[in-house]
Design an enzyme around this catalytic site. Structure first.
Site, PDB file in Angstrom:
ATOM      1  N   ARG A 148       0.819  -1.257  -0.007  1.00 15.79           N
ATOM      2  CA  ARG A 148      -0.019   0.175   0.165  1.00 15.79           C
ATOM      3  C   ARG A 148       0.820   1.228  -0.073  1.00 15.79           C
ATOM      4  O   ARG A 148       2.072   1.094  -0.046  1.00 15.79           O
ATOM      5  CB  ARG A 148      -0.793   0.026   1.164  1.00 15.79           C
ATOM      6  CG  ARG A 148      -2.111  -1.228   1.575  1.00 15.79           C
ATOM      7  CD  ARG A 148      -2.880  -1.070   0.480  1.00 15.79           C
ATOM      8  NE  ARG A 148      -3.894  -2.127   0.642  1.00 15.79           N
ATOM      9  CZ  ARG A 148      -5.075  -1.909   1.299  1.00 15.79           C
ATOM     10  NH1 ARG A 148      -5.306  -1.090   2.205  1.00 15.79           N
ATOM     11  NH2 ARG A 148      -5.734  -3.117   1.513  1.00 15.79           N
ATOM     12  N   CYS A 434     -10.906   7.225  13.014  1.00 16.56           N
ATOM     13  CA  CYS A 434     -11.116   6.479  11.577  1.00 16.56           C
ATOM     14  C   CYS A 434     -12.251   7.270  10.914  1.00 16.56           C
ATOM     15  O   CYS A 434     -13.244   7.765  11.585  1.00 16.56           O
ATOM     16  CB  CYS A 434     -11.005   5.169  11.464  1.00 16.56           C
ATOM     17  SG  CYS A 434     -12.664   4.848  12.184  1.00 16.56           S
TER      18      CYS A 434
HETATM   19 FE1  SRM Z   1      -8.356   0.618   7.078  1.00 15.20          FE
HETATM   20  C1  SRM Z   1     -10.478  -1.510   5.944  1.00 15.20           C
HETATM   21  C2  SRM Z   1     -10.228   2.968   6.085  1.00 15.20           C
HETATM   22  C3  SRM Z   1      -5.782   2.728   7.566  1.00 15.20           C
HETATM   23  C4  SRM Z   1      -6.812  -1.670   9.270  1.00 15.20           C
HETATM   24  N1  SRM Z   1      -9.931   0.635   6.139  1.00 15.20           N
HETATM   25  C5  SRM Z   1     -10.709  -0.306   5.397  1.00 15.20           C
HETATM   26  C6  SRM Z   1     -11.624   0.339   4.748  1.00 15.20           C
HETATM   27  C7  SRM Z   1     -11.566   0.256   3.441  1.00 15.20           C
HETATM   28  C8  SRM Z   1     -13.192  -0.413   4.959  1.00 15.20           C
HETATM   29  C9  SRM Z   1     -13.347  -1.701   3.943  1.00 15.20           C
HETATM   30  O1  SRM Z   1     -12.608  -2.783   3.902  1.00 15.20           O
HETATM   31  O2  SRM Z   1     -14.339  -1.632   3.231  1.00 15.20           O
HETATM   32  C10 SRM Z   1     -11.969   1.520   5.243  1.00 15.20           C
HETATM   33  C11 SRM Z   1     -12.856   2.474   4.411  1.00 15.20           C
HETATM   34  C12 SRM Z   1     -13.324   3.638   5.094  1.00 15.20           C
HETATM   35  C13 SRM Z   1     -13.718   4.710   4.380  1.00 15.20           C
HETATM   36  O3  SRM Z   1     -15.234   4.892   3.965  1.00 15.20           O
HETATM   37  O4  SRM Z   1     -12.971   5.597   3.937  1.00 15.20           O
HETATM   38  C14 SRM Z   1     -10.759   2.005   5.837  1.00 15.20           C
HETATM   39  N2  SRM Z   1      -8.031   2.645   6.843  1.00 15.20           N
HETATM   40  C15 SRM Z   1      -8.974   3.460   6.592  1.00 15.20           C
HETATM   41  C16 SRM Z   1      -8.434   4.697   6.545  1.00 15.20           C
HETATM   42  C17 SRM Z   1      -8.929   5.826   5.502  1.00 15.20           C
HETATM   43  C18 SRM Z   1      -9.041   5.514   7.835  1.00 15.20           C
HETATM   44  C19 SRM Z   1      -8.555   7.116   8.022  1.00 15.20           C
HETATM   45  O5  SRM Z   1      -9.505   7.282   8.971  1.00 15.20           O
HETATM   46  O6  SRM Z   1      -7.616   7.347   7.661  1.00 15.20           O
HETATM   47  C20 SRM Z   1      -6.866   4.854   6.444  1.00 15.20           C
HETATM   48  C21 SRM Z   1      -6.560   4.522   4.954  1.00 15.20           C
HETATM   49  C22 SRM Z   1      -5.011   4.301   4.941  1.00 15.20           C
HETATM   50  C23 SRM Z   1      -4.419   4.503   3.565  1.00 15.20           C
HETATM   51  O7  SRM Z   1      -4.290   5.714   3.147  1.00 15.20           O
HETATM   52  O8  SRM Z   1      -4.097   3.712   3.036  1.00 15.20           O
HETATM   53  C24 SRM Z   1      -6.816   3.326   7.137  1.00 15.20           C
HETATM   54  N3  SRM Z   1      -6.686   0.518   8.114  1.00 15.20           N
HETATM   55  C25 SRM Z   1      -5.688   1.540   8.303  1.00 15.20           C
HETATM   56  C26 SRM Z   1      -4.686   1.273   9.447  1.00 15.20           C
HETATM   57  C27 SRM Z   1      -3.857   2.112  10.000  1.00 15.20           C
HETATM   58  C28 SRM Z   1      -2.154   2.097   9.227  1.00 15.20           C
HETATM   59  O9  SRM Z   1      -2.371   1.564   7.922  1.00 15.20           O
HETATM   60  O10 SRM Z   1      -1.333   2.538   9.396  1.00 15.20           O
HETATM   61  C29 SRM Z   1      -4.982  -0.125   9.836  1.00 15.20           C
HETATM   62  C30 SRM Z   1      -4.335  -0.852  10.760  1.00 15.20           C
HETATM   63  C31 SRM Z   1      -3.017  -1.309  10.513  1.00 15.20           C
HETATM   64  C32 SRM Z   1      -2.979  -2.603   9.876  1.00 15.20           C
HETATM   65  O11 SRM Z   1      -3.113  -2.651   8.798  1.00 15.20           O
HETATM   66  O12 SRM Z   1      -2.594  -3.649  10.593  1.00 15.20           O
HETATM   67  C33 SRM Z   1      -6.275  -0.371   9.013  1.00 15.20           C
HETATM   68  N4  SRM Z   1      -8.605  -1.474   7.505  1.00 15.20           N
HETATM   69  C34 SRM Z   1      -7.813  -2.087   8.314  1.00 15.20           C
HETATM   70  C35 SRM Z   1      -8.087  -3.475   8.441  1.00 15.20           C
HETATM   71  C36 SRM Z   1      -7.956  -4.658   9.237  1.00 15.20           C
HETATM   72  C37 SRM Z   1      -6.697  -5.424   8.656  1.00 15.20           C
HETATM   73  C38 SRM Z   1      -6.548  -6.511   9.219  1.00 15.20           C
HETATM   74  O13 SRM Z   1      -5.337  -6.881   9.319  1.00 15.20           O
HETATM   75  O14 SRM Z   1      -7.308  -7.427   9.754  1.00 15.20           O
HETATM   76  C39 SRM Z   1      -9.494  -3.457   7.384  1.00 15.20           C
HETATM   77  C40 SRM Z   1     -10.514  -4.598   7.050  1.00 15.20           C
HETATM   78  C41 SRM Z   1      -9.878  -5.541   5.988  1.00 15.20           C
HETATM   79  O15 SRM Z   1      -8.860  -5.380   5.567  1.00 15.20           O
HETATM   80  O16 SRM Z   1     -10.570  -6.489   5.986  1.00 15.20           O
HETATM   81  C42 SRM Z   1      -9.594  -2.051   7.016  1.00 15.20           C
HETATM   82 FE1  SF4 Z   2     -11.373   0.972   9.494  1.00 15.36          FE
HETATM   83 FE2  SF4 Z   2     -13.098   2.537  11.001  1.00 15.36          FE
HETATM   84 FE3  SF4 Z   2     -14.169   1.325   8.921  1.00 15.36          FE
HETATM   85 FE4  SF4 Z   2     -13.418  -0.011  11.072  1.00 15.36          FE
HETATM   86  S1  SF4 Z   2     -15.077   1.589  11.084  1.00 15.36           S
HETATM   87  S2  SF4 Z   2     -13.000  -0.619   8.839  1.00 15.36           S
HETATM   88  S3  SF4 Z   2     -11.382   1.105  11.917  1.00 15.36           S
HETATM   89  S4  SF4 Z   2     -12.695   2.970   8.965  1.00 15.36           S
END
Ligand code: SRM
Ligand code: SF4
Length: 571
Positions: A148, A434
């Site tokens: 990513r 988030c």
């Molecule tokens: Fe995340 C899934 C938003 C950083 C762990 N994340 C999602 C999704 C795409 C929901 C989905 O799968 O349909 C969310 C979209 C929400 C929306 O409407 O925008 C979402 N994640 C975000 C963001 C936008 C949060 C924010 O408020 O900024 C961040 C975007 C990062 C980027 O620019 O790439 C974001 N997500 C993170 C982080 C923090 C990091 O990467 O430093 C994590 C935890 C670290 C990690 O990955 O271990 C994170 N997101 C997840 C997970 C759990 C992954 C796992 O290991 O189980 C999911 C769900 C999944 O992948 O199944 C997820």
């Molecule tokens: Fe990520 Fe927040 Fe959506 Fe959970 S609710 S997947 S923590 S953006």
């Protein structure tokens, strides 16, 4: 914490990937279908690799279902911006694209230093991505089972080590980018040329990685990228040769970190990366490539809940990872060097870098930029073309590369538009939420829309106890996936159900210790009551300079997590 070896048939997503003809699937045909605002289920999995998520407005879901209407589908587009750096021209283009092509019209800065558009209808996807391409931007691999957006401590002008760190982040991003031309064909109209059928992915193969993969470059003493939470973090070590030039000597390598958990999945756990050694600057991209390849070959492809690299490392061991990496890369890592961490965010306001240029960090609450004062000020500043824009790992925005002669001009715009690094409390400054509702399909509780209000209440609690000047990291998410890195917040609030949160406590201020589960299913009154006695004790008994998380651990109010169960409510 350990886990069993993978067993079982490949998960359905593995088949979708391998039969997709390198991420093409039926996406182009789905875009041409005007009857539905959505794409097919398998294409919805594939477009993630192009940085796009199919979503629906959850505020409208029940009402539309009642009227027997399809959910209000739209798409979220996440860009790839290694290290979060954009030119003024790019900022202006993204600002207009958000206003014209996405229904929500906002710009959303993310916790991984990139930017999201929410609410783009299907027919606007191509125009939006074409606008990005014209401005040398793309959304390739911003989502999906690939590497990513590569994060990097802001900002390149701060020191020689920062500059070199940014170059490394860009190099890693380019080296690990998928080679498929699918993005260019589907979104930008490129024709598949003769010989295109022989396309291949030297790193990813037809099945890509078992799960998402995340890399950051950190520059101590600021751990803004949360280095221990990454699949790989390269921790910059500056030269200590007495020249004072702070040049980059190389990187300590942390690997196997990750935070995601899921509701009711008691086998899931957040994990801190292990330090496996030190590499030279020019070896970093090679190290990243080989570790990603190890995950490709050894990651669990049968159960997506256990498919992240952190589980592979938990299963095989960090020593295994180091020795396999060395064997494949053909060089040995050196022993890790000592580094020192002090904080996890960039100070707000004006700073001068080693290059003599100025930067100004603006607080953007939970990363959302709506229309109004700040948005207008940023547009006016971008039009002057005298600085670059840098998205920080804390969802804030830095104006960087500002010459002495331009500083007053920028300050005047910020002041006129009432958009200076304003008077936020240190508590608010250290908070992060988030996205959650209404766009995130996985949210079970509010986060971005609720945290500002809760912080207001916590501010009063802090002030009452003479703690108004004490920085405490507060992080909230709408579900256990961990997108605002809540398990590394000194106060972590993880959505359980509407209006209810699990409370996590005891992480360190610098982000090298995780929080443990402290209390479950709390509403706002419950949260404030659970914290009140802890804040009382903190105010009365802390050592000078002691942070809240460290105090809770020293005073035995919470035990740092040691077992998987420590992250879950007691049975
Ligand atoms: Fe995340 C899934 C938003 C950083 C762990 N994340 C999602 C999704 C795409 C929901 C989905 O799968 O349909 C969310 C979209 C929400 C929306 O409407 O925008 C979402 N994640 C975000 C963001 C936008 C949060 C924010 O408020 O900024 C961040 C975007 C990062 C980027 O620019 O790439 C974001 N997500 C993170 C982080 C923090 C990091 O990467 O430093 C994590 C935890 C670290 C990690 O990955 O271990 C994170 N997101 C997840 C997970 C759990 C992954 C796992 O290991 O189980 C999911 C769900 C999944 O992948 O199944 C997820
Ligand atoms: Fe990520 Fe927040 Fe959506 Fe959970 S609710 S997947 S923590 S953006």
């Amino acid at each position: 914490m350990s886990i069993d070896s993978p067993k079982g048939a490949p998960s359905p997503v593995e088949r979708i990937k391998s039969e997709s003809d390198y991420l093409r699937g039926g996406i182009a045909e789905g875009l041409a279908d005007n009857l539905s605002g959505a794409v097919s289920e398998s294409d919805a999995a594939l477009i993630k690799f192009h940085g796009i998520y199919q979503q629906d407005d959850r505020d409208l879901r029940a009402q539309r279902a009642e009227r027997k209407l399809e959910p209000a589908h739209s798409f979220m587009i996440r860009l790839r911006i290694p290290g979060g750096l954009l030119s003024s021209r790019q900022w202006l283009a993204l600002d207009s694209a958000a206003a014209e092509l996405s229904e929500r019209g906002t710009l959303r800065l993310t916790t991984r230093q990139t930017l999201q558009f929410h609410g783009a209808p299907k027919e606007n996807l191509r125009p939006l991505l074409k606008t990005c391409a014209k401005n040398m931007l793309d959304s390739i691999a911003a989502c999906g089972d690939v590497n990513r957006n590569v994060m990097c401590s802001p900002h390149p002008g701060a020191s020689a080590a920062h500059f070199a760190a940014h170059k490394t982040a860009e190099e890693i991003s380019a080296r690990l980018l998928p080679k498929s031309r699918a993005y260019f064909e589907i979104w930008l109209g490129e024709k598949r040329i003769a010989g295109g059928e022989n396309e291949n992915e030297p790193l990813y193969g037809k099945q890509y990685l078992p799960r998402k993969f995340k890399i950051a470059v950190a520059v101590p003493p600021v751990n803004d990228v949360d280095a221990w939470s990454q699949d790989i973090a390269f921790v910059a070590v500056a030269n200590n040769d007495g020249n004072g030039d702070n040049a980059l000597a190389g990187f300590n390598i942390l690997t196997g970190g990750g935070l995601g958990m899921a509701q009711g999945d008691r086998g899931a756990f957040p994990r801190l990366g292990d330090c496996i050694g030190f590499c030279e600057p020019q070896q970093a991209a090679e190290v990243a490539w080989h570790i990603a390849a190890l995950q490709r070959d050894f990651g669990d492809r049968s159960d997506r809940r256990r498919a992240r690299w952190k589980y592979t490392v938990a299963r095989m061991g960090a020593d295994w990872a180091r020795s396999e990496l060395q064997k494949r890369a053909g060089f040995d890592l050196h022993p890790a060097r000592e580094v020192h961490w002090t904080r996890r965010n960039e100070p707000l306001g004006w700073q001068r870098g080693a290059d003599g240029k100025w930067s100004h960090t603006l607080f953007v609450e939970n990363g959302r930029i709506y229309s109004g004062g700040l948005r207008d000020a940023l547009r006016e500043i971008a039009a002057l073309s005298v600085c670059d824009f840098l998205i920080t790992p804390n969802q804030n925005l830095m104006l960087v590369n500002i010459a002495d002669s331009d500083r007053a001009r920028l300050a005047a715009v910020l002041s006129r538009r009432n958009a200076e690094a304003n008077e936020v409390t240190v508590l608010r400054e250290h908070s992060m939420a988030c996205v959650a509702l209404p766009s995130c399909p996985l949210a079970t509780a509010e986060s971005e829309r609720y945290l500002p209000e809760l912080i207001g209440k916590l501010e009063s609690e802090m002030e009452k106890r003479g703690l108004a000047k004490d920085a405490v990291t507060v992080r909230m998410t709408g579900c256990p996936n961990g997108c605002a890195r809540p398990y590394l917040g000194e106060i972590g609030l993880v959505g359980k159900s509407p209006g209810r949160y699990n409370l996590y406590l005891g992480a360190s201020f610098t982000g090298d210790r995780l929080s443990a589960f402290a209390a479950g299913n709390l509403d706002e009154t419950g949260i404030l009551s659970a914290l009140a006695p802890l804040l009382d004790s903190y105010a009365a008994e802390r050592n000078p300079g002691e942070h809240f998380g460290d105090f809770l651990v020293r005073a035995k109010k919470i035990r740092p997590p040691q077992r998987t169960e420590d992250f879950h409510p007691p049975l």
